[in-house]
Design a protein around this motif. Structure first.
Motif, PDB file in Angstrom:
ATOM      1  N   VAL A 158      48.660  58.155  27.112  1.00 30.45           N
ATOM      2  CA  VAL A 158      49.097  57.741  28.453  1.00 30.45           C
ATOM      3  C   VAL A 158      49.234  56.221  28.521  1.00 30.45           C
ATOM      4  CG1 VAL A 158      48.476  57.697  30.896  1.00 30.45           C
ATOM      5  CG2 VAL A 158      48.024  59.744  29.529  1.00 30.45           C
ATOM      6  N   LEU A 159      48.245  55.516  27.984  1.00 33.76           N
ATOM      7  CA  LEU A 159      48.200  54.060  28.127  1.00 33.76           C
ATOM      8  C   LEU A 159      49.326  53.359  27.374  1.00 33.76           C
ATOM      9  CD1 LEU A 159      44.347  53.524  27.892  1.00 33.76           C
ATOM     10  CD2 LEU A 159      45.788  53.133  29.894  1.00 33.76           C
ATOM     11  N   LYS A 160      49.843  53.957  26.302  1.00 32.18           N
ATOM     12  CA  LYS A 160      50.890  53.280  25.528  1.00 32.18           C
ATOM     13  C   LYS A 160      52.178  53.122  26.325  1.00 32.18           C
ATOM     14  CE  LYS A 160      52.830  57.364  23.223  1.00 32.18           C
ATOM     15  NZ  LYS A 160      52.969  58.101  21.949  1.00 32.18           N
ATOM     16  N   ARG A 161      52.324  53.863  27.454  1.00 37.95           N
ATOM     17  CA  ARG A 161      53.532  53.755  28.275  1.00 37.95           C
ATOM     18  C   ARG A 161      53.342  52.839  29.469  1.00 37.95           C
ATOM     19  NH1 ARG A 161      52.681  59.349  28.165  1.00 37.95           N
ATOM     20  NH2 ARG A 161      53.533  60.300  26.280  1.00 37.95           N
ATOM     21  N   VAL A 162      52.128  52.311  29.673  1.00 33.51           N
ATOM     22  CA  VAL A 162      51.864  51.438  30.809  1.00 33.51           C
ATOM     23  C   VAL A 162      52.361  50.038  30.485  1.00 33.51           C
ATOM     24  CG1 VAL A 162      50.060  50.462  32.277  1.00 33.51           C
ATOM     25  CG2 VAL A 162      49.875  52.832  31.477  1.00 33.51           C
ATOM     26  N   PRO A 163      53.106  49.387  31.383  1.00 31.60           N
ATOM     27  CA  PRO A 163      53.644  48.051  31.103  1.00 31.60           C
ATOM     28  C   PRO A 163      52.535  47.062  30.740  1.00 31.60           C
ATOM     29  CG  PRO A 163      54.661  48.961  33.072  1.00 31.60           C
ATOM     30  CD  PRO A 163      53.554  49.905  32.689  1.00 31.60           C
ATOM     31  N   GLY A 164      52.771  46.309  29.667  1.00 29.84           N
ATOM     32  CA  GLY A 164      51.833  45.277  29.257  1.00 29.84           C
ATOM     33  C   GLY A 164      50.685  45.763  28.406  1.00 29.84           C
ATOM     34  N   ILE A 165      50.615  47.073  28.114  1.00 27.21           N
ATOM     35  CA  ILE A 165      49.527  47.633  27.317  1.00 27.21           C
ATOM     36  C   ILE A 165      50.094  48.213  26.026  1.00 27.21           C
ATOM     37  CG2 ILE A 165      47.724  49.398  27.218  1.00 27.21           C
ATOM     38  CD1 ILE A 165      47.368  49.133  30.184  1.00 27.21           C
ATOM     39  N   THR A 166      49.432  47.933  24.909  1.00 29.38           N
ATOM     40  CA  THR A 166      49.794  48.526  23.630  1.00 29.38           C
ATOM     41  C   THR A 166      48.562  49.222  23.045  1.00 29.38           C
ATOM     42  OG1 THR A 166      49.302  46.464  22.453  1.00 29.38           O
ATOM     43  CG2 THR A 166      51.590  46.840  23.116  1.00 29.38           C
ATOM     44  N   VAL A 167      48.818  50.250  22.246  1.00 27.69           N
ATOM     45  CA  VAL A 167      47.750  50.977  21.554  1.00 27.69           C
ATOM     46  C   VAL A 167      48.022  50.878  20.065  1.00 27.69           C
ATOM     47  CG1 VAL A 167      46.581  53.178  21.235  1.00 27.69           C
ATOM     48  CG2 VAL A 167      47.411  52.536  23.511  1.00 27.69           C
ATOM     49  N   ASN A 168      47.170  50.175  19.352  1.00 31.06           N
ATOM     50  CA  ASN A 168      47.344  49.968  17.925  1.00 31.06           C
ATOM     51  C   ASN A 168      46.491  50.954  17.144  1.00 31.06           C
ATOM     52  OD1 ASN A 168      48.648  47.761  18.997  1.00 31.06           O
ATOM     53  ND2 ASN A 168      48.006  46.377  17.387  1.00 31.06           N
ATOM     54  N   SER A 169      47.106  51.697  16.227  1.00 30.17           N
ATOM     55  CA  SER A 169      46.389  52.650  15.392  1.00 30.17           C
ATOM     56  C   SER A 169      46.815  52.448  13.946  1.00 30.17           C
ATOM     57  CB  SER A 169      46.677  54.094  15.825  1.00 30.17           C
ATOM     58  OG  SER A 169      46.067  55.020  14.959  1.00 30.17           O
ATOM     59  N   ALA A 170      45.824  52.403  13.047  1.00 29.40           N
ATOM     60  CA  ALA A 170      46.139  52.190  11.639  1.00 29.40           C
ATOM     61  C   ALA A 170      46.526  53.475  10.936  1.00 29.40           C
ATOM     62  CB  ALA A 170      44.938  51.552  10.932  1.00 29.40           C
ATOM     63  N   ASN A 171      46.042  54.627  11.440  1.00 23.89           N
ATOM     64  CA  ASN A 171      46.279  55.878  10.719  1.00 23.89           C
ATOM     65  C   ASN A 171      46.739  57.024  11.610  1.00 23.89           C
ATOM     66  OD1 ASN A 171      43.961  56.475  12.138  1.00 23.89           O
ATOM     67  ND2 ASN A 171      42.640  56.568  10.341  1.00 23.89           N
ATOM     68  N   GLY A 172      47.048  56.749  12.892  1.00 25.16           N
ATOM     69  CA  GLY A 172      47.536  57.792  13.777  1.00 25.16           C
ATOM     70  C   GLY A 172      46.456  58.486  14.572  1.00 25.16           C
ATOM     71  N   ARG A 173      45.188  58.236  14.260  1.00 29.40           N
ATOM     72  CA  ARG A 173      44.081  58.805  15.021  1.00 29.40           C
ATOM     73  C   ARG A 173      43.363  57.674  15.738  1.00 29.40           C
ATOM     74  NH1 ARG A 173      43.565  63.933  14.436  1.00 29.40           N
ATOM     75  NH2 ARG A 173      41.872  63.788  15.937  1.00 29.40           N
ATOM     76  N   GLY A 174      42.980  57.933  17.003  1.00 31.12           N
ATOM     77  CA  GLY A 174      42.318  56.884  17.762  1.00 31.12           C
ATOM     78  C   GLY A 174      43.274  55.728  18.010  1.00 31.12           C
ATOM     79  N   GLY A 175      42.735  54.566  18.206  1.00 34.12           N
ATOM     80  CA  GLY A 175      43.562  53.396  18.442  1.00 34.12           C
ATOM     81  C   GLY A 175      42.819  52.369  19.262  1.00 34.12           C
ATOM     82  N   GLU A 176      43.312  51.151  19.217  1.00 33.75           N
ATOM     83  CA  GLU A 176      42.712  50.041  19.938  1.00 33.75           C
ATOM     84  C   GLU A 176      43.619  49.672  21.115  1.00 33.75           C
ATOM     85  OE1 GLU A 176      40.528  45.981  18.616  1.00 33.75           O
ATOM     86  OE2 GLU A 176      42.603  46.207  17.974  1.00 33.75           O
ATOM     87  N   ILE A 177      43.043  49.655  22.320  1.00 42.70           N
ATOM     88  CA  ILE A 177      43.794  49.356  23.528  1.00 42.70           C
ATOM     89  C   ILE A 177      43.874  47.851  23.711  1.00 42.70           C
ATOM     90  CG2 ILE A 177      43.902  49.722  26.011  1.00 42.70           C
ATOM     91  CD1 ILE A 177      42.132  52.211  25.551  1.00 42.70           C
ATOM     92  N   ARG A 178      45.082  47.361  23.960  1.00 42.39           N
ATOM     93  CA  ARG A 178      45.290  45.922  24.039  1.00 42.39           C
ATOM     94  C   ARG A 178      46.097  45.541  25.266  1.00 42.39           C
ATOM     95  NH1 ARG A 178      45.637  42.961  18.847  1.00 42.39           N
ATOM     96  NH2 ARG A 178      44.234  44.009  17.401  1.00 42.39           N
ATOM     97  N   MET A 179      45.681  44.478  25.933  1.00 44.42           N
ATOM     98  CA  MET A 179      46.475  43.801  26.950  1.00 44.42           C
ATOM     99  C   MET A 179      46.814  42.408  26.436  1.00 44.42           C
ATOM    100  SD  MET A 179      44.565  44.829  30.539  1.00 44.42           S
ATOM    101  CE  MET A 179      45.739  43.825  31.507  1.00 44.42           C
ATOM    102  N   ARG A 180      48.026  41.967  26.740  1.00 41.93           N
ATOM    103  CA  ARG A 180      48.540  40.691  26.217  1.00 41.93           C
ATOM    104  C   ARG A 180      48.471  40.677  24.684  1.00 41.93           C
ATOM    105  NH1 ARG A 180      48.329  38.025  31.235  1.00 41.93           N
ATOM    106  NH2 ARG A 180      46.481  38.536  32.447  1.00 41.93           N
ATOM    107  N   GLY A 181      48.518  41.879  24.088  1.00 39.26           N
ATOM    108  CA  GLY A 181      48.457  42.004  22.644  1.00 39.26           C
ATOM    109  C   GLY A 181      47.081  41.838  22.054  1.00 39.26           C
ATOM    110  N   LEU A 182      46.036  41.714  22.886  1.00 40.64           N
ATOM    111  CA  LEU A 182      44.692  41.416  22.409  1.00 40.64           C
ATOM    112  C   LEU A 182      43.758  42.594  22.626  1.00 40.64           C
ATOM    113  CD1 LEU A 182      44.275  37.814  23.881  1.00 40.64           C
ATOM    114  CD2 LEU A 182      44.931  38.437  21.555  1.00 40.64           C
ATOM    115  N   GLY A 183      42.935  42.881  21.613  1.00 38.96           N
ATOM    116  CA  GLY A 183      41.931  43.933  21.725  1.00 38.96           C
ATOM    117  C   GLY A 183      40.581  43.403  21.318  1.00 38.96           C
ATOM    118  N   SER A 184      39.799  44.209  20.593  1.00 38.19           N
ATOM    119  CA  SER A 184      38.501  43.801  20.031  1.00 38.19           C
ATOM    120  C   SER A 184      37.590  43.135  21.052  1.00 38.19           C
ATOM    121  CB  SER A 184      38.714  42.861  18.841  1.00 38.19           C
ATOM    122  OG  SER A 184      39.429  43.497  17.818  1.00 38.19           O
TER     123      SER A 184
END
Length: 731
Positions: A87-113
């Motif tokens: 759901v979150l990957k379609r919200v403006p300004g939010i990206t979900v980064n996943s290295a292997n297709g499972r799980g993922g890191e939620i980012r605003m302004r491209g920043l996570g962690s």
């Protein structure tokens, strides 16, 4: 183990803009009430009045002084997703980064962690919480706060995503959803039940979701070492076949008692249980150079996690007109991980290791808020947020082939004490101008103790002043400006403070051991946000916003060789700067075309820049920041059919993580489609396709050294098209 107690101390931008050009068309007037002559049963004409809402009705994004984007329940469930990450990957300004297709890191302004704060019902997510295990049908709405708010924790350098679980009570609601999803490498069912009702002063709501996902696929990798003179000294191909499953159960009951018209008590509990099984091998074929110590390693991973959070809240409106909200909550969690590792040299076993890790979390928290109107146009709020969280960890490692005595069990205990007090005032200075002033003090005290390392104690406190203002331009209906100044921070986690060593079997510069740093300090950020918004028709919006953050005591991970093994550890290194520019628009097609079909259009683009001053460029971006993200969406409705599409793009490229480390991320394009057919008022069928473009997942890391050259390790994970069918029934 001794108990630890430490009292807390008070101390593609042009393309997106072209999509937005329709917003500069002539503003559409508000739709007036339309009277149409109809005939009554006796044949006489009567007037039928159709009343339509206008853009003047309350909209939190438009009218609140503090910037807030609200994703509604309808938008959350539109594509029939099985987890909140999709759901979150379609919200403006939010990206979900996943290295292997499972799980993922939620980012605003491209920043996570940790730069992006994730809240559940306004509080930090419990330990072990997984967004992949959270069902979208359990969510009532998602609030996205680009600038900090004093009411919530200011550990939100990039922003805050607040997930509000189901709490709305509808009279006699019974809804069941049954779904099945599948792809070329997996399949699984999903079931969701929602119930709510009222009986006098008592009301309740209940949501339950169960899901399962099986997978079976082959990943492939490559590891190369290139000497300083350009000679390839090592070349190895990697195979990583995997087979397993993931299961999750969500329960969300909520009970409400109305003791008086302005006196209510609410009890809400959220339960999540998830199980993960994976069987995989890592087979290394050496073409050039020496083979690794374990060229054929088999792994069996069994993970179990259970989380519970229960809150009892009381809301009372006082005789003075003020409102008092009090809440007491408890949380608990258990995580068990079992890993079996084995390896052979072709005929004989050379590794037979059993690792069991257990973690137990307990917590109690209390929040309170007092709100009232002071004078003319002042909405004053003050409150507190405090709690104590503990975590016990135990880890035991056994190697059946070791001749030496087995390693002793490692135990550790961590205790985190938090206290925050805040005050804020939202002041309507003029009908067209409002101001938000807030301040929050947060203190955190952390103590970690274990039998494999000494006692570690750390404390930090941050004072965060916040200012936001909204100015509606006179004479230009729908045009307004926003501006904000914030001070936020990112606190180091317990895992980063603990000096316990976590070993890697095939230790190398790209597979190092991990060790925490007890001397870490919080990262402090000063931020500026500005935005222009144009509401030019009902349901139509154009906005452009810019932001900047300057971060001191920036934390990055350093990899080094201690003479025996490679180790990576976090360290405070100098400072960093990040900037962002976001453009967004959404509008019904009828706002720009007369007699247009029922089509809704939405588009957004985010461009991010950053620079870590202690890391030489180029590509010295902060936290592997996503430089560019783009979302496009369209929805169409015709009678009983509703259909639509969503496209999300995330750019990639090289990142200079440190002086010796580099990562590469492949650009990603996600295209999702859905169709909803309503058979009647109680039955409907939802069909969806995700990852229509069959984008694979690539993870690549490089370590560079003048003596050995550059060592690169990369893995490619398949990303097939996934299909979902959901039958929805109200009964």
């Amino acid at each position: 183990m001794s108990r630890i107690y430490c009292p807390i101390r008070l101390s593609a931008l042009a393309a997106a803009v072209s999509l937005c050009l329709p917003v500069f068309a002539q503003e559409a007037p508000a739709t007036p009430a339309k009277a149409e002559p109809v005939k009554s049963e006796d044949g006489k004409k009567i007037q039928q009045v159709q009343v339509k809402g206008t853009a003047d009705s309350y909209d939190p994004r438009r009218d609140d002084t503090a910037t807030k984007i609200v994703v509604t329940s309808e938008e959350i469930t539109r594509f029939g997703d099985t987890n909140a990450l999709d759901v979150l990957k379609r919200v403006p300004g939010i990206t979900v980064n996943s290295a292997n297709g499972r799980g993922g890191e939620i980012r605003m302004r491209g920043l996570g962690s940790g730069y992006t704060q994730i809240l559940v019902n306004g509080e930090r997510a419990p330990a072990g919480f997984s967004m992949e295990a959270l069902a979208p049908d359990s969510i009532e709405r998602i609030e996205v706060l680009r600038a900090a708010s004093a009411e919530f924790s200011t550990q939100s350098v990039a922003g805050t995503i607040n997930i509000i679980l189901k709490r709305t009570v509808k009279n006699r609601l019974r809804e069941l959803k049954l779904a099945m999803q599948g792809s070329s490498n997996g399949f699984g069912p999903n079931a969701n039940l929602q119930m709510s009702d009222r009986d006098g002063s008592f009301s309740y709501s209940f949501t339950a979701n169960a899901m399962q996902d099986r997978f079976d696929f082959d990943a492939a990798g490559l590891e190369t070492t290139v000497a300083p003179d350009g000679t390839v000294t090592e070349l190895q191909s990697l195979e990583l076949p995997q087979k397993g499953w993931f299961r999750a159960l969500n329960l969300n009951p909520r009970l409400n008692w109305t003791l008086a018209p302005d006196n209510t008590v609410t009890w809400q509990t959220w339960v999540n249980a998830n199980r993960f099984r994976n069987r995989f091998r890592e087979v290394t074929t050496t073409v050039i150079g020496s083979p690794p110590f374990y060229p054929d390693e088999s792994n069996a991973v069994d993970n179990e996690g259970n989380q519970l959070r229960s809150d009892l809240s009381w809301a009372r409106k006082l005789a003075s007109g003020a409102k008092l909200d009090l809440k007491l909550g408890v949380s608990a969690g258990e995580v068990t991980s079992i890993m079996l590792r084995s390896a052979t040299n072709g005929t004989n076993p050379i590794l037979d290791k059993h690792i069991r890790a257990e973690g137990e979390d307990r917590g109690i928290n209390s929040t309170g808020k007092y709100a009232r109107t002071l004078g003319k146009g002042h909405a004053f709020t003050a409150g507190w947020d405090g709690g104590v969280d503990t975590r016990d960890d135990a880890r035991i490692e056994r190697d059946a082939l070791r001749s030496a005595p087995p390693l002793p069990e490692e135990n550790s205990e961590a205790r985190v004490e938090r206290l925050a007090v805040f005050a804020q005032d939202e002041w309507n200075i003029l009908p067209s101008w409002s101001m938000y002033l807030g301040a929050r003090w947060e203190g955190i005290r952390t103590a970690v103790e274990g039998n494999a390392f000494g006692s570690v104690r750390a404390s930090s406190s941050v004072w965060s002043p916040i200012m936001q203002t909204l100015y509606k331009i006179p004479g230009k209906k729908g045009d307004q400006l926003r501006f904000a100044l914030t001070r936020t921070y990112k606190a180091p986690g317990v895992g980063n403070l603990s000096p316990r060593r976590q070993s890697s079997e095939n230790n190398s510069s790209t597979q190092p051991d991990y060790q925490g740093n007890p001397n870490l300090k919080p990262e402090l950020a000063f931020g500026i946000d500005a935005a222009y918004e144009h509401y030019w028709a009902e349901g139509a919006l154009f906005s452009i916003s810019a932001s900047s953050r300057r971060i001191s005591d920036f934390t990055r991970f350093l990899t080094y060789f201690d003479g025996r093994r490679w180790i990576t550890t976090p360290s405070n290194q100098d400072s960093a700067v990040t900037r962002s520019l976001e453009v967004e628009t959404k509008f019904p097609l009828k706002a720009v075309m007369q007699d247009a079909p029922a089509v809704d259009v939405r588009a957004s683009v985010s461009r991010n820049w950053s620079r870590v001053e202690s890391v030489p460029g180029p590509y010295n971006r902060l936290d592997q920041q996503t430089p560019l993200s783009l979302t496009l969406g369209v929805d169409y409705k015709a009678g009983a059919l509703t259909t639509g599409a969503s496209f999300a793009y995330r750019s990639g490229g090289p990142v200079r993580v440190s002086l010796n480390q580099r990562s590469y991320f492949r650009p990603r394009r996600d295209l999702d489609l859905y169709a909803l057919w309503k058979f009647d008022a109680k039955q409907q069928l939802r069909l969806a396709l995700s990852n229509v473009l069959k984008q694979d997942f690539l993870a690549e890391n490089t370590y560079m050294d003048d003596s050995i050259g550059a060592q690169t390790r990369s893995f490619l994970y398949p990303g097939p098209v996934r299909m979902r069918a959901t039958y929805e029934l109200k009964f």
